[in-house]
Design a protein around this motif. Sequence first.
Motif, PDB file in Angstrom:
ATOM      1  N   VAL A  31       0.748  -0.970  -0.020  1.00 20.37           N
ATOM      2  CA  VAL A  31       0.062  -0.181   0.071  1.00 20.37           C
ATOM      3  C   VAL A  31       0.791   1.297  -0.038  1.00 20.37           C
ATOM      4  N   LEU A  41      -2.294   6.661   3.812  1.00 22.01           N
ATOM      5  CA  LEU A  41      -2.138   5.747   2.552  1.00 22.01           C
ATOM      6  C   LEU A  41      -2.705   6.392   1.323  1.00 22.01           C
ATOM      7  N   SER A  43      -4.751   7.138  -1.764  1.00 22.48           N
ATOM      8  CA  SER A  43      -6.206   6.771  -2.242  1.00 22.48           C
ATOM      9  C   SER A  43      -6.910   7.718  -3.199  1.00 22.48           C
ATOM     10  N   ALA A  54      -3.841  -0.890  -3.227  1.00 28.72           N
ATOM     11  CA  ALA A  54      -3.011  -1.922  -2.713  1.00 28.72           C
ATOM     12  C   ALA A  54      -2.597  -2.639  -4.082  1.00 28.72           C
ATOM     13  N   LEU A  85      -6.420  -4.136   6.154  1.00 28.61           N
ATOM     14  CA  LEU A  85      -6.997  -2.977   5.385  1.00 28.61           C
ATOM     15  C   LEU A  85      -8.463  -2.804   5.473  1.00 28.61           C
ATOM     16  N   VAL A  99     -11.318  -1.252  -0.998  1.00 31.56           N
ATOM     17  CA  VAL A  99      -9.827  -1.238  -1.693  1.00 31.56           C
ATOM     18  C   VAL A  99      -9.611  -1.833  -3.057  1.00 31.56           C
TER      19      VAL A  99
END
Length: 133
Positions: A31, A41, A43, A54, A85, A99
């Motif tokens: 990630v 993270l 995104s 991911a 996650l 995800v």
Amino acid sequence: MELTGEIAAIRDGRGDPARLVGEFRRSVLLVPLADGPDGGLMSAVSGGIRWVYAFTDEEALARFASARGQADREWEFLSVLGARLVDAVVPMADGPAGVAVNVADEAGSMFFPPVAGIVPDASAVDLAAGEVA
């Protein structure tokens, strides 16, 4: 079968969704960390859902970097179990989150949306408040 094999089976119409989710939960995923002052993270938001990026391996992450025109920079990432996650990260998001695995691989990507059976019931958008799957 590993996660990429389960994704291929689902995309070919011969996979088992429960086996796919199980393999996702058991897989160690890479990630990438977000740049900028907020960190966290990496995104993106699409359709009102925050999708955490991911990747199944460094090659998949490299394809993502290349697709973004950023193959020449160093990418910091965490190694995280898929279960972690969806069980720990998704509930911490502001709003619905899921995800997105291997998003730069047109024929090998898979989205794990914020629905019952993938994320905790309290984070599932397909359940009414207080409902349990």
